[in-house]
Scaffold this motif. Structure first.
Motif, short mmCIF file in Angstrom:
data_model
loop_
_atom_site.label_atom_id
_atom_site.label_comp_id
_atom_site.label_asym_id
_atom_site.label_seq_id
_atom_site.Cartn_x
_atom_site.Cartn_y
_atom_site.Cartn_z
N ASN A 60 0.80 -1.22 0.00
CA ASN A 60 0.00 0.00 0.00
C ASN A 60 0.83 1.26 0.00
OD1 ASN A 60 -2.48 -1.45 0.17
ND2 ASN A 60 -2.03 -1.84 2.33
N ILE A 61 2.14 1.12 0.14
CA ILE A 61 3.00 2.30 0.23
C ILE A 61 3.97 2.30 -0.95
CG2 ILE A 61 4.69 3.53 1.63
CD1 ILE A 61 3.50 2.18 4.07
N GLN A 62 3.97 3.37 -1.69
CA GLN A 62 4.90 3.50 -2.81
C GLN A 62 6.23 4.06 -2.29
OE1 GLN A 62 4.19 2.42 -5.95
NE2 GLN A 62 2.33 1.67 -4.96
N THR A 63 7.32 3.65 -2.88
CA THR A 63 8.63 4.12 -2.45
C THR A 63 9.57 4.23 -3.63
OG1 THR A 63 10.55 3.64 -1.05
CG2 THR A 63 9.39 1.77 -1.93
N VAL A 64 10.51 5.15 -3.56
CA VAL A 64 11.52 5.24 -4.60
C VAL A 64 12.63 4.23 -4.36
CG1 VAL A 64 11.07 7.66 -5.08
CG2 VAL A 64 12.75 7.06 -3.34
N GLY A 65 12.63 3.61 -3.20
CA GLY A 65 13.63 2.60 -2.89
C GLY A 65 13.33 1.29 -3.61
N ASN A 66 14.23 0.35 -3.51
CA ASN A 66 14.06 -0.91 -4.23
C ASN A 66 13.74 -2.07 -3.30
OD1 ASN A 66 16.47 -1.27 -2.95
ND2 ASN A 66 17.66 -1.77 -4.77
N TYR A 67 13.31 -1.76 -2.09
CA TYR A 67 12.94 -2.80 -1.13
C TYR A 67 14.07 -3.79 -0.89
CZ TYR A 67 8.09 -1.26 -1.73
OH TYR A 67 6.94 -0.53 -1.76
N GLU A 68 15.28 -3.34 -0.87
CA GLU A 68 16.40 -4.24 -0.60
C GLU A 68 17.11 -3.81 0.69
OE1 GLU A 68 17.34 -7.03 -1.20
OE2 GLU A 68 16.24 -7.51 -3.03
N PHE A 69 17.46 -4.80 1.49
CA PHE A 69 18.20 -4.55 2.72
C PHE A 69 19.68 -4.63 2.38
CE2 PHE A 69 19.81 -5.29 7.00
CZ PHE A 69 18.99 -4.49 7.75
N THR A 70 20.20 -3.54 1.83
CA THR A 70 21.58 -3.49 1.37
C THR A 70 22.53 -3.22 2.52
OG1 THR A 70 21.48 -1.12 0.97
CG2 THR A 70 20.79 -2.57 -0.85
N PRO A 71 23.85 -3.35 2.31
CA PRO A 71 24.80 -2.99 3.37
C PRO A 71 24.65 -1.54 3.83
CG PRO A 71 25.89 -4.32 1.70
CD PRO A 71 24.53 -4.02 1.16
N TYR A 72 24.29 -0.63 2.93
CA TYR A 72 24.10 0.76 3.33
C TYR A 72 22.85 0.89 4.20
CZ TYR A 72 24.00 5.87 3.03
OH TYR A 72 24.00 7.22 3.34
N VAL A 73 21.77 0.20 3.83
CA VAL A 73 20.55 0.23 4.66
C VAL A 73 20.86 -0.34 6.04
CG1 VAL A 73 18.21 -0.69 4.91
CG2 VAL A 73 18.98 0.12 2.68
N LYS A 74 21.67 -1.39 6.10
CA LYS A 74 22.04 -1.98 7.39
C LYS A 74 22.83 -0.97 8.22
CE LYS A 74 24.17 -5.04 10.33
NZ LYS A 74 25.30 -4.83 11.25
N ALA A 75 23.73 -0.22 7.58
CA ALA A 75 24.51 0.79 8.29
C ALA A 75 23.59 1.89 8.83
CB ALA A 75 25.58 1.38 7.37
N VAL A 76 22.61 2.31 8.04
CA VAL A 76 21.64 3.31 8.49
C VAL A 76 20.84 2.75 9.66
CG1 VAL A 76 19.54 4.58 7.85
CG2 VAL A 76 21.50 4.53 6.29
N TYR A 77 20.42 1.50 9.56
CA TYR A 77 19.62 0.85 10.61
C TYR A 77 20.42 0.78 11.92
CZ TYR A 77 15.93 -2.48 12.12
OH TYR A 77 14.87 -3.09 12.74
N ASP A 78 21.68 0.37 11.83
CA ASP A 78 22.55 0.34 13.02
C ASP A 78 22.65 1.73 13.64
OD1 ASP A 78 23.29 -2.38 13.13
OD2 ASP A 78 24.92 -2.10 11.71
N THR A 79 22.78 2.74 12.80
CA THR A 79 22.92 4.12 13.28
C THR A 79 21.66 4.57 14.00
OG1 THR A 79 24.47 4.65 11.50
CG2 THR A 79 23.34 6.50 12.55
N ILE A 80 20.50 4.28 13.42
CA ILE A 80 19.23 4.65 14.06
C ILE A 80 19.09 3.94 15.40
CG2 ILE A 80 16.71 4.48 13.85
CD1 ILE A 80 17.20 4.80 10.78
N CYS A 81 19.46 2.66 15.44
CA CYS A 81 19.39 1.91 16.70
C CYS A 81 20.31 2.52 17.75
CB CYS A 81 19.74 0.44 16.46
SG CYS A 81 18.55 -0.44 15.43
N THR A 82 21.50 2.96 17.34
CA THR A 82 22.42 3.64 18.25
C THR A 82 21.81 4.90 18.81
OG1 THR A 82 24.34 2.76 17.04
CG2 THR A 82 24.72 4.68 18.45
N LEU A 83 21.23 5.71 17.94
CA LEU A 83 20.59 6.95 18.37
C LEU A 83 19.42 6.66 19.32
CD1 LEU A 83 20.64 8.76 14.91
CD2 LEU A 83 21.77 9.61 16.97
N PHE A 84 18.60 5.67 18.95
CA PHE A 84 17.44 5.32 19.78
C PHE A 84 17.88 4.82 21.15
CE2 PHE A 84 14.14 2.42 21.29
CZ PHE A 84 13.00 3.18 21.14
N LYS A 85 18.94 4.02 21.17
CA LYS A 85 19.44 3.46 22.43
C LYS A 85 19.85 4.56 23.40
CE LYS A 85 20.82 0.05 25.10
NZ LYS A 85 19.84 -0.85 25.73
#
Length: 335
Positions: free
Chosen positions: A92-117
């Motif tokens: 139901n949600i359109q995105t310009v991304g390609n729906y892939e969990f790439t190494p860069y997406v993982k790095a962003v995810y780790d960073t967000i988790c660090t900030l949230f922590k």
């Protein structure tokens, strides 16, 4: 000879700065909006998830997980147990991304988790960019990385995952995990809002719950904690400083994860060049090999410059580049 302690590296324990962000509205007129005020808490290290599950998400195309995936997990030479994961991409949600969990997406995810922590529940693209690069000053993301961060945020929002972690939690004596042993959630739950930080009103993301894969990694004690390292720091000699690029972020994250494992386990102290190339390749395609000889040469230069920084700041003691004939084969790390 006793090894020296890591130096105080470029004042990285300062608060991540946001004061130079362009305000969306004049603060004096902000009363006409419903704008929440947020603090921005400093980070003094970085958290990286190192579960088999999240590493599989990086390796394989997400459609491989739609039918479900079963993984045997556990410590080397110890009892193995089963976890299952199933991916659902929100149609139901359109995105310009390609729906892939790439190494860069993982790095962003780790960073967000660090900030949230650290207690940061409202973040912006520029806050993510600074934390991603361990910057302590007011650097803002350029157009390419701003787009990549936005794509990563959309992918993390649009991808849902259902996990059965019962056996792994029982193996680790996690009796009553937050969220339960069978969990279903988006990879990242947030709402887009205007928030006020240090008197400025900016667009950003309000995180509404702990990231699901971080909760899991924390519960089974598979979080790597690494020191902050700003590659553009004035504390580095001119010849070592590096500007931020997506490829350098990916290489840095991958090398630090491998080195952390070396420091805390008896794993071999070698890293094959092919495994680093593979991380760069997965950023662009998980099914085709598209790196040219020229691109691999560029990445070898990035790898060696990053290793020189690691040695300079005493993150590692030394490294050795080993060739096989004329081919760059592996790196031997002395952690």
């Amino acid at each position: 000879m006793e090894r020296q302690q890591n130096p105080d590296f470029s004042g990285l324990k300062k608060k991540l700065a946001i004061s130079e962000e362009t305000p969306l509205i004049d603060v004096s007129s902000s009363e006409q909006y419903t704008v929440l005020a947020f603090n921005l808490f400093p980070i003094t290290d970085k958290k990286m998830m190192n579960t088999k599950l999240i590493n599989e998400l990086v390796k394989k195309p997400l459609p491989d997980f739609i039918e479900g995936l079963a993984l045997n997990v556990g410590k080397p030479n110890k009892e193995k147990v089963l976890i299952t994961a199933q991916i659902n991409i929100d149609p139901n949600i359109q995105t310009v991304g390609n729906y892939e969990f790439t190494p860069y997406v993982k790095a962003v995810y780790d960073t967000i988790c660090t900030l949230f922590k650290e207690g940061n529940t409202f973040i912006t693209d520029n806050v993510i960019y600074r934390a991603l690069n361990d910057y302590s000053d007011n650097q803002n993301a350029g157009a390419e990385q701003a787009r990549m961060i936005e794509d990563a945020m959309q992918t993390l929002e649009n991808v849902k995952i259902k996990l059965d972690l019962t056996e792994h939690y029982q193996l680790n004596n996690v009796d009553d995990p937050n969220g339960g042993m069978t969990i279903e959630s988006r990879l990242l739950n947030y709402t887009r809002i205007k928030g006020k930080i240090y008197g400025r009103v900016v667009n950003g993301y309000q995180l509404t719950s702990a990231p699901i894969l971080y909760q899991y990694a924390e519960n089974v004690k598979q979080i790597q904690t690494v020191q902050l390292m700003d590659f553009s720091s004035a504390d580095l000699p001119n010849g070592l400083r590096l500007n931020s690029t997506p490829e350098r972020i990916i290489i840095k994250q991958y090398l630090m994860s491998r080195i952390e494992s070396m420091k805390h386990t008896k794993l071999p102290k070698t890293i094959l060049y092919s495994t680093i190339y593979d991380q760069i390749q997965k950023q662009y395609s998980k099914t085709e090999n598209t790196l040219t000889a020229k691109q691999m040469r560029t990445q070898r230069e990035n790898i060696e410059r990053i290793l020189k920084i690691f040695k300079h700041v005493r993150y590692i003691e030394d490294y050795e580049i080993v060739k096989k004939g004329n081919k760059y084969n592996k790196i031997i790390i002395t952690p």
